[in-house]
Design a protein around this motif. Structure first.
Motif, PDB file in Angstrom:
ATOM      1  N   SER A  28      83.754  23.778   3.849  1.00  0.00           N
ATOM      2  CA  SER A  28      83.174  24.487   3.063  1.00  0.00           C
ATOM      3  C   SER A  28      82.063  25.494   4.021  1.00  0.00           C
ATOM      4  CB  SER A  28      82.261  23.698   2.145  1.00  0.00           C
ATOM      5  OG  SER A  28      81.399  22.979   2.644  1.00  0.00           O
ATOM      6  N   GLN A 393      90.190  27.232   3.175  1.00  0.00           N
ATOM      7  CA  GLN A 393      89.360  26.646   2.163  1.00  0.00           C
ATOM      8  C   GLN A 393      88.127  26.845   2.421  1.00  0.00           C
ATOM      9  OE1 GLN A 393      90.037  22.156   2.800  1.00  0.00           O
ATOM     10  NE2 GLN A 393      90.684  22.216   0.620  1.00  0.00           N
ATOM     11  N   SER A 394      87.604  27.333   3.682  1.00  0.00           N
ATOM     12  CA  SER A 394      86.074  27.689   3.784  1.00  0.00           C
ATOM     13  C   SER A 394      85.805  28.957   3.153  1.00  0.00           C
ATOM     14  CB  SER A 394      85.576  27.491   5.297  1.00  0.00           C
ATOM     15  OG  SER A 394      86.189  28.407   5.927  1.00  0.00           O
ATOM     16  N   ARG A 396      87.581  30.321   0.716  1.00  0.00           N
ATOM     17  CA  ARG A 396      87.596  30.559  -0.375  1.00  0.00           C
ATOM     18  C   ARG A 396      86.288  29.993  -1.190  1.00  0.00           C
ATOM     19  NH1 ARG A 396      92.572  29.688  -3.522  1.00  0.00           N
ATOM     20  NH2 ARG A 396      94.483  30.043  -2.425  1.00  0.00           N
ATOM     21  N   ALA A 397      85.699  29.002  -0.450  1.00  0.00           N
ATOM     22  CA  ALA A 397      84.414  28.423  -1.104  1.00  0.00           C
ATOM     23  C   ALA A 397      83.211  29.412  -0.839  1.00  0.00           C
ATOM     24  CB  ALA A 397      84.295  27.050  -0.302  1.00  0.00           C
ATOM     25  N   SER A 398      83.306  30.216   0.032  1.00  0.00           N
ATOM     26  CA  SER A 398      82.220  31.109   0.407  1.00  0.00           C
ATOM     27  C   SER A 398      82.090  32.246  -0.613  1.00  0.00           C
ATOM     28  CB  SER A 398      82.398  31.727   1.655  1.00  0.00           C
ATOM     29  OG  SER A 398      83.394  32.710   1.810  1.00  0.00           O
TER      30      SER A 398
END
Length: 398
Positions: A28, A393-394, A396-398
Motif C-alpha cells: 500500500s 496493488q500499491s 491501485r491503493a494510492s
C-alpha cells in the motif's frame, strides 16, 4: 508533483524515490497518482486515402467510442505465437489460466494482446500472417476471456521482418512505400474490425518503426494509414515509440502520435550499471530520461513495454534478449528494475505501464521460476512477478 520533478531533474537535482511500504502482494502507499486526462468525441472522419505519398485528407474530428484509457493503466503484455500442437480446447484453457494469473497474482487492470505479422525482409512491401499468427477466432476468445475478468484490452500486432527468424522492425526500408503502407493497412484491417466489433479499448498499430519516422517525407504515408484506420476503428490508436524516439521529432512525422498520450517501448539502459547497482541510482538515470517530456506529456505518458533480462549486462542494455540458461542468482535484478519502474510511474504521475511479457505458451501455474532452463527474460514465478504484483496493488491503493 510530476511537473516539479521534471523541473528538478532538468536542473540536475537528484530526486529521491518515494518508496512504498511493501508486503508480499499486500503493498500500500499514500502517494497519489493521477489519471490520463484524454477524452474523445464519438464521431469519425468522413474521408479516406490509400496511403500513397502526396495524398492528403482533412480529418474533421478525432476518433471516439470505446471504453478508453480513463484510468491508470496497470498492464501486462501477453505475447501469443501459436504453436502447431495447440488445439482450440488447450488454447481456451491456457487463456483462462493466464487471465486468472494476470488478475489474481499480478493485479493488472489492462492487457495488451500481442501477436506477429510478417514481411519479406528489410525491403519487403508485403505484409502477411504466418503459422504462428493466432486466428481472429483465437484472439476473440482471449479478448472475451480477459473482458469477462474485468480487464481492459488492446490489440498489438507486431511486425517481424522474417517469418523464419526475428529481425527488428526498426530496420524496415520498404522498396516501395506506397505498396507497403497499402498492404500494411490491408493486413491490419481484420484486427481493426475485430477491435471495433468487440469494443476493445486500444489498438497499437505500429511499434518502433524508427526507420520510417526519420523525416517529413514519411508523413503523408502515415496520414493515409491513420485516415484509413479511423474509418474502421473508433478507439484509441497508438504508435509506440522506440527507446531512442522518446521526446523526439517523430511526433511531428506521425500525425496524431501523441493524441492519446506518448507511448514508449521503454528500454532505457544505465551506463556502467552492474547487477548490484542500487534502485536509487537506476531511478535517478530514468528521471533524467523522463525530463525529455513536458509536464503535460508526462501526465499522458504510457510505458508501453518494459522489461529487463536477468543477466550481467541487463541494467546497461535491457533491450537485449538472451536465451537460456539463466544464472538464477541474478533474478533479483528484475525485482530491482521493476520496483524502480513503479516509482517512475508513481512519482511522474504517468498514465500507465505494461510489463513485457506473459508468454501465452508458458503456463504460469506450471513454471518453476528457479529453473535455469527458462530464459533470463522470463519473470513469471520469479522475484520480478512479486515486484509487479506489489507495484500494481500499491498504485491501485494510492
Amino acid at each position: 508533483v510530476g511537473a516539479v520533478v521534471a523541473v528538478l531533474v532538468a536542473a540536475g537535482v537528484a530526486v529521491p524515490l518515494v518508496l512504498s511500504s511493501k508486503t508480499t502482494h499486500g503493498a500500500s502507499s499514500t502517494t497519489s497518482t493521477s489519471t490520463q486526462p484524454t477524452t474523445k468525441p464519438t464521431t469519425k472522419p468522413t474521408t479516406t486515402t490509400k496511403g500513397q505519398a502526396g495524398t492528403t485528407t482533412t480529418t474533421t474530428t478525432k476518433p471516439g467510442g470505446h471504453g478508453g484509457a480513463s484510468t491508470l493503466q496497470l498492464g501486462v503484455d501477453i505475447w501469443w505465437k501459436r504453436q502447431p500442437t495447440e488445439s482450440e480446447g488447450s488454447a481456451r484453457k491456457e487463456a483462462q489460466t493466464i487471465v486468472h494469473y494476470v488478475t489474481g497474482t499480478l493485479h493488472a487492470n489492462w492487457v495488451m494482446i500481442g501477436f506477429p505479422l510478417y514481411t519479406s525482409g528489410k525491403t519487403g512491401t508485403d505484409v502477411f500472417t504466418g503459422k504462428a499468427t493466432p486466428s481472429i477466432t483465437d484472439l476473440q476468445m482471449l479478448a472475451n476471456t480477459a473482458k469477462a475478468a474485468g480487464l481492459k484490452i488492446g490489440l498489438r500486432p507486431l511486425l517481424e521482418l522474417s517469418p523464419t527468424g526475428y529481425v527488428w522492425r526498426g530496420l524496415l526500408q520498404p522498396s516501395n512505400l506506397s505498396q507497403f503502407f497499402a498492404n500494411y493497412f490491408t493486413a491490419l484491417k481484420p484486427y481493426l474490425e475485430m477491435a471495433q466489433r468487440d469494443d476493445l479499448a486500444s489498438f497499437d498499430y505500429a511499434s518502433e518503426f524508427i526507420s520510417l519516422t526519420q523525416s517529413s517525407s514519411y508523413t503523408s504515408y502515415w496520414q493515409g494509414l491513420i485516415n484509413n484506420m479511423h474509418q474502421v476503428y473508433s478507439g484509441h490508436l497508438i504508435y509506440a515509440e522506440s527507446t531512442a524516439q522518446l521526446g523526439g521529432s517523430d511526433a511531428d512525422i506521425v500525425p496524431g502520435l501523441t493524441e492519446f498520450g506518448v507511448h514508449s517501448d521503454a528500454y532505457f539502459g544505465v551506463s556502467g550499471a552492474t547487477p548490484t547497482t542500487s534502485e536509487q541510482t537506476l531511478y535517478n538515470e530514468w528521471a533524467h530520461v523522463m525530463s525529455r517530456l513536458s509536464a503535460s506529456e508526462l501526465h499522458g505518458a504510457v510505458l508501453q513495454e518494459v522489461g529487463v533480462d536477468a543477466q550481467t549486462t541487463g541494467f546497461v542494455d535491457p533491450a537485449t534478449v538472451a536465451g537460456p540458461p539463466t544464472e538464477t542468482s541474478l533474478l533479483p535484478m528484475q525485482k530491482t528494475w521493476f520496483d524502480m519502474i513503479c516509482q517512475v510511474v508513481r512519482n511522474f504521475h504517468l498514465a500507465g505501464v505494461y510489463f513485457w511479457n506473459v508468454d501465452f505458451n508458458l503456463n504460469p501455474t506450471k513454471v518453476s521460476g528457479t529453473s535455469s532452463t527458462l530464459g533470463p527474460t522470463v519473470w513469471v514465478d520469479r522475484p520480478g512477478a512479486d515486484a509487479i504484483g506489489n507495484c500494481f496493488q500499491s498504485l491501485r491503493a494510492s
